[in-house]
Write a protein that holds these residues in place. Structure first.
Motif, PDB file in Angstrom:
ATOM      1  N   LEU A  13       0.829  -1.211   0.000  1.00 13.33           N
ATOM      2  CA  LEU A  13       0.000   0.000   0.000  1.00 13.33           C
ATOM      3  C   LEU A  13       0.865   1.264   0.000  1.00 13.33           C
ATOM      4  N   ASP A  14       1.967   1.214   0.762  1.00 15.47           N
ATOM      5  CA  ASP A  14       2.892   2.363   0.777  1.00 15.47           C
ATOM      6  C   ASP A  14       3.460   2.654  -0.604  1.00 15.47           C
ATOM      7  N   ASN A  15       3.561   1.630  -1.434  1.00 17.26           N
ATOM      8  CA  ASN A  15       4.188   1.774  -2.750  1.00 17.26           C
ATOM      9  C   ASN A  15       3.200   1.973  -3.896  1.00 17.26           C
ATOM     10  N   LEU A  16       1.917   2.062  -3.604  1.00 20.60           N
ATOM     11  CA  LEU A  16       0.924   2.225  -4.671  1.00 20.60           C
ATOM     12  C   LEU A  16       1.122   3.507  -5.477  1.00 20.60           C
ATOM     13  N   ALA A  17       1.343   4.612  -4.797  1.00 20.04           N
ATOM     14  CA  ALA A  17       1.504   5.891  -5.515  1.00 20.04           C
ATOM     15  C   ALA A  17       2.727   5.854  -6.426  1.00 20.04           C
ATOM     16  N   LEU A  20       1.922   3.760  -9.410  1.00 18.23           N
ATOM     17  CA  LEU A  20       1.032   4.492 -10.311  1.00 18.23           C
ATOM     18  C   LEU A  20       1.838   5.445 -11.188  1.00 18.23           C
ATOM     19  N   LYS A  21       2.776   6.169 -10.590  1.00 19.75           N
ATOM     20  CA  LYS A  21       3.608   7.114 -11.339  1.00 19.75           C
ATOM     21  C   LYS A  21       4.526   6.396 -12.329  1.00 19.75           C
ATOM     22  N   ARG A  22       5.109   5.277 -11.890  1.00 15.87           N
ATOM     23  CA  ARG A  22       5.966   4.501 -12.802  1.00 15.87           C
ATOM     24  C   ARG A  22       5.152   3.951 -13.965  1.00 15.87           C
ATOM     25  N   VAL A  74     -13.043   6.285 -10.917  1.00 16.28           N
ATOM     26  CA  VAL A  74     -12.751   7.706 -11.162  1.00 16.28           C
ATOM     27  C   VAL A  74     -11.245   7.919 -11.292  1.00 16.28           C
ATOM     28  N   GLU A  75     -10.476   7.302 -10.389  1.00 14.62           N
ATOM     29  CA  GLU A  75      -9.023   7.424 -10.433  1.00 14.62           C
ATOM     30  C   GLU A  75      -8.460   6.866 -11.741  1.00 14.62           C
ATOM     31  N   THR A  76      -8.998   5.750 -12.187  1.00 11.46           N
ATOM     32  CA  THR A  76      -8.536   5.112 -13.420  1.00 11.46           C
ATOM     33  C   THR A  76      -8.841   5.981 -14.638  1.00 11.46           C
ATOM     34  N   VAL A  77     -10.049   6.491 -14.726  1.00 11.14           N
ATOM     35  CA  VAL A  77     -10.419   7.358 -15.853  1.00 11.14           C
ATOM     36  C   VAL A  77      -9.585   8.631 -15.820  1.00 11.14           C
TER      37      VAL A  77
END
Length: 104
Positions: A13-17, A20-22, A74-77
């Motif tokens: 969970l700590d690495n999700l952001a 996402l950026k990668r 929403v985040e995906t779109v």
């Protein structure tokens, strides 16, 4: 005596952001050279992954209801609109959850 353990799930969970950026940068790089990128398929893949993981979590924890997917949708779109805007150099403002302005 204190027992030390590694919480793999918290670490994920700590690495999700960061992931996402990668992912954004990797897709952007790949899509720059290909006009055949399928946004619909990419969105469907993300939603499939989310709902598949939620189904497994629900089963493992014996939950009756899975986590709602509306925020993830929403985040995906938003992710792919931002990507499209960037790749096409549209210079649009891509945003979510902006307050409405009252007409005067």
């Amino acid at each position: 005596m204190s027992l030390k353990f590694e919480d793999e799930y918290a670490h994920a969970l700590d690495n999700l952001a960061s992931a996402l950026k990668r992912s954004y940068e990797q897709i952007k790089q790949t899509s720059t050279f290909s006009s055949e990128f399928d946004y619909s398929q990419a969105i469907a893949n993300r939603l499939r992954a989310f709902y598949s993981s939620q189904s497994e979590v629900k089963e493992f924890l014996n939950k009756k209801v899975a986590q709602a997917g509306s925020d993830f949708f929403v985040e995906t779109v938003l992710f792919f609109l931002k990507l499209f805007n960037n790749l096409e150099n549209l210079r649009l403002t891509i945003a979510s959850e902006r307050p409405l302005q009252k007409k005067t």
